[in-house]
Design an enzyme around this catalytic site. Structure first.
Site, PDB file in Angstrom:
ATOM      1  N   GLU A 133      14.294 -30.342  40.554  1.00 39.45           N
ATOM      2  CA  GLU A 133      13.597 -29.994  41.804  1.00 39.45           C
ATOM      3  C   GLU A 133      13.489 -31.214  42.714  1.00 39.45           C
ATOM      4  OE1 GLU A 133      10.027 -27.620  41.199  1.00 39.45           O
ATOM      5  OE2 GLU A 133      11.217 -26.008  40.334  1.00 39.45           O
ATOM      6  N   GLU A 143      14.950 -22.428  35.332  1.00 36.35           N
ATOM      7  CA  GLU A 143      13.524 -22.070  35.335  1.00 36.35           C
ATOM      8  C   GLU A 143      13.393 -20.679  35.923  1.00 36.35           C
ATOM      9  OE1 GLU A 143      10.644 -24.916  36.731  1.00 36.35           O
ATOM     10  OE2 GLU A 143      11.840 -26.606  35.984  1.00 36.35           O
TER      11      GLU A 143
HETATM   12  O1  AHR Z   1       7.611 -24.788  34.927  1.00 29.92           O
HETATM   13  C1  AHR Z   1       6.596 -25.415  35.639  1.00 29.92           C
HETATM   14  C2  AHR Z   1       7.114 -26.231  36.797  1.00 29.92           C
HETATM   15  O2  AHR Z   1       7.687 -25.400  37.745  1.00 29.92           O
HETATM   16  C3  AHR Z   1       8.201 -27.226  36.486  1.00 29.92           C
HETATM   17  O3  AHR Z   1       7.716 -28.421  35.993  1.00 29.92           O
HETATM   18  C4  AHR Z   1       8.833 -27.442  37.828  1.00 29.92           C
HETATM   19  O4  AHR Z   1      10.179 -27.789  37.733  1.00 29.92           O
HETATM   20  C5  AHR Z   1       8.614 -26.112  38.543  1.00 29.92           C
HETATM   21  O5  AHR Z   1       8.119 -26.275  39.798  1.00 29.92           O
END
Ligand code: AHR
Length: 495
Positions: A174, A297
């Site tokens: 990210e 994710e």
């Molecule tokens: O999964 C929780 C968080 O969500 C992670 O650390 C991040 O990459 C995303 O914003």
């Protein structure tokens, strides 16, 4: 009208990469510490510090790949703090997640041991946001170099003689947000630079994953592909299913009404649009689909359980989460020509978890059961499916009531996964299986369902929601007549 589905058992459409069933475990809340790592001296039964109950449960779902150490944590993690004698390891503040002390007891050696115990591929995410090129380069050397070198020698001093195999490596996380708040142009340049020093030692070949877009930031994908596509093997994408608003209130995991059920299903289905649109941009630069879309994710994100640390992202998990998981898998299968890996967030005690723990107690969530039921699709051949399905109407909106996917494994066994997302109505289905002899004797199935929208497992009632044999199927000349109850996930097997 019955939902009508044709499964073409003799038309194979490529392989469903088993890595679609991947996981993500971050140094966040009670995921690593308590959830996985309890330490060798714990009273909780453990193997070299890793709790046995969690280990056994995770083995049972055959996790193919595990992403670590973050997430946002990855871009603040300095791996050298997490090797060597544990009592000497640096204590740091986990600034992203609750401001708690991170004692670095779970580091590279412990993570690699976990992967070995699980029989899973490690996927390590490196630090671009606050780490140096040298630090990233030396981490790879530490883990994978066989010969004589400062990092390989240090690994040996720390108790590991042989190098590990490391295939998947992420260059930052990210980087448009917690990983450095960068513009895509800037990150694309940094990606080019950092990845240069992620070396292949001996026969270890690293699959390099560039940090990808947030949700529908198509410009990010465009800029990354344009400027660095030949230097990457994968490009990530993050999308969470949040019924409410990220900042104003995401919604409760258990205390919700019909509106929120419907919106959750709708937002889950949005994943398909994202895959198509980001995929189209990737196609422009990579028409052969060499580069994997790595959705590292995904999952539900609700408000934390009342009374728990807001920085720990601990949420309960209901039959609604099970439907979200089933819908995602059916979408991922359909796009498995591009989607090479996905990693649900997260494995234990955080967000859409498989497992929840409380001291020495552990429960399996409805999401866990979907992973277990769907594992039969891992590395199987995707089959062609045509479907004409009814609408799930709610107020003035409509969604497809049923989602379906089918695959054939190496032994020729066909598996069909079905989700009825309708919270009120059952779904009548006629399933025409072509290219395979189907009789009542060679069909079996299991169902996960519940009588209320927020049905879930608790430490007092751990088996409230669990799969049972599915009986509502009859066979007549290769046609299956099926009744799916409201809010149900079914997996059928045809021998
Ligand atoms: O999964 C929780 C968080 O969500 C992670 O650390 C991040 O990459 C995303 O914003």
């Amino acid at each position: 009208m019955k939902n009508s589905i044709v499964i073409n058992a003799d038309i194979e459409k490529g392989k469903i990469n088993k890595n679609i069933y991947g996981h993500f475990a971050e140094h966040l809340g009670r995921c690593i510490y308590e959830g996985i790592w309890v330490g060798e001296d714990s009273e909780i039964p453990n193997t070299n510090g890793i709790r046995n109950d969690v280990l056994e449960a995770l083995k049972n779902i055959q996790i193919p790949v595990l992403r670590w150490p973050g997430g946002c944590f990855a871009d603040e993690y300095h791996w050298k703090d997490g090797v060597g004698p544990r009592e000497n390891r640096k204590r740091m503040v986990n600034t992203h997640w609750g401001g708690v002390v991170e004692n670095n007891h779970f580091g590279t050696h412990e993570f690699m041991m976990l992967c070995e115990l699980l029989g899973t591929e490690p996927y390590i995410c490196g630090n671009v946001g606050s780490g140096t090129v040298q630090e990233m380069s030396e981490w790879v050397e530490y883990m994978t170099f066989e010969g004589e070198s400062p990092m390989a020698n240090w690994r040996r001093e720390n108790g590991r003689d042989e190098p590990w195999k490391l295939k998947y490596f992420g260059v930052g996380n990210e980087n448009w947000g917690c990983g450095g708040n960068m513009r895509p142009e800037y990150y694309a340049d940094l990606y080019r630079r950092y990845q240069t020093y992620v070396r292949n030692y001996g026969d270890n070949k690293v699959y390099k994953i560039a940090g990808g877009a947030n949700v529908d930031d198509y410009n990010w994908t465009e800029v990354l592909m344009k400027n660095a596509h030949w230097l990457m093997d994968g490009l990530s994408l993050h999308y969470y299913t949040i019924p409410g608003d990220f900042w104003l209130g995401k919604g409760s995991a258990l205390d919700f009404e019909e509106d929120e059920w419907f919106i959750t299903m709708k937002k889950s289905l949005h994943m398909e649009e994202l895959i198509k649109k980001h995929g189209t941009i990737m196609d422009k630069y990579d028409p052969e689909k060499r580069i994997g879309m790595i959705i590292d994710e995904w999952g539900t994100w609700f408000d934390v359980e009342p009374g728990t640390n807001p920085g720990f992202l601990y949420q309960q998990n209901s039959i609604r989460d099970a439907l979200v998981a089933g819908l995602h898998f059916n979408i991922f299968h359909k796009h498995s020509d591009r989607v090479q890996m996905t990693n649900i967030a997260q494995t234990v005690n955080v967000l859409q978890a498989m497992i929840l723990t409380e001291g020495e107690k552990m429960i399996l969530t409805p999401t866990y059961h979907v992973f277990e039921m769907f594992k039969v699709h891992q590395d199987a051949k995707l089959l062609a499916v045509d479907s004409l399905v009814n609408e799930y109407e709610y107020k003035d909106e409509k969604l497809p009531q049923v989602s379906v996917s089918a695959s054939k494994n190496d032994e020729g066994k066909v598996h069909i996964s079905l989700c009825n997302i309708d919270h009120k109505n059952e779904a009548q289905l006629e399933l025409d299986v072509r290219g395979l002899g189907v009789t009542a004797a060679n069909v079996s199935g299991r169902i996960l369902t519940a009588g209320s929208m927020n049905a879930h497992n608790t430490f007092e009632e751990p088996e409230n929601v669990k799969p049972v044999a599915f009986e509502q199927v009859s066979v007549n000349e290769n046609k299956l007549s099926i009744t799916l109850p409201p809010m149900s996930v079914v997996v059928l097997a045809i021998e």
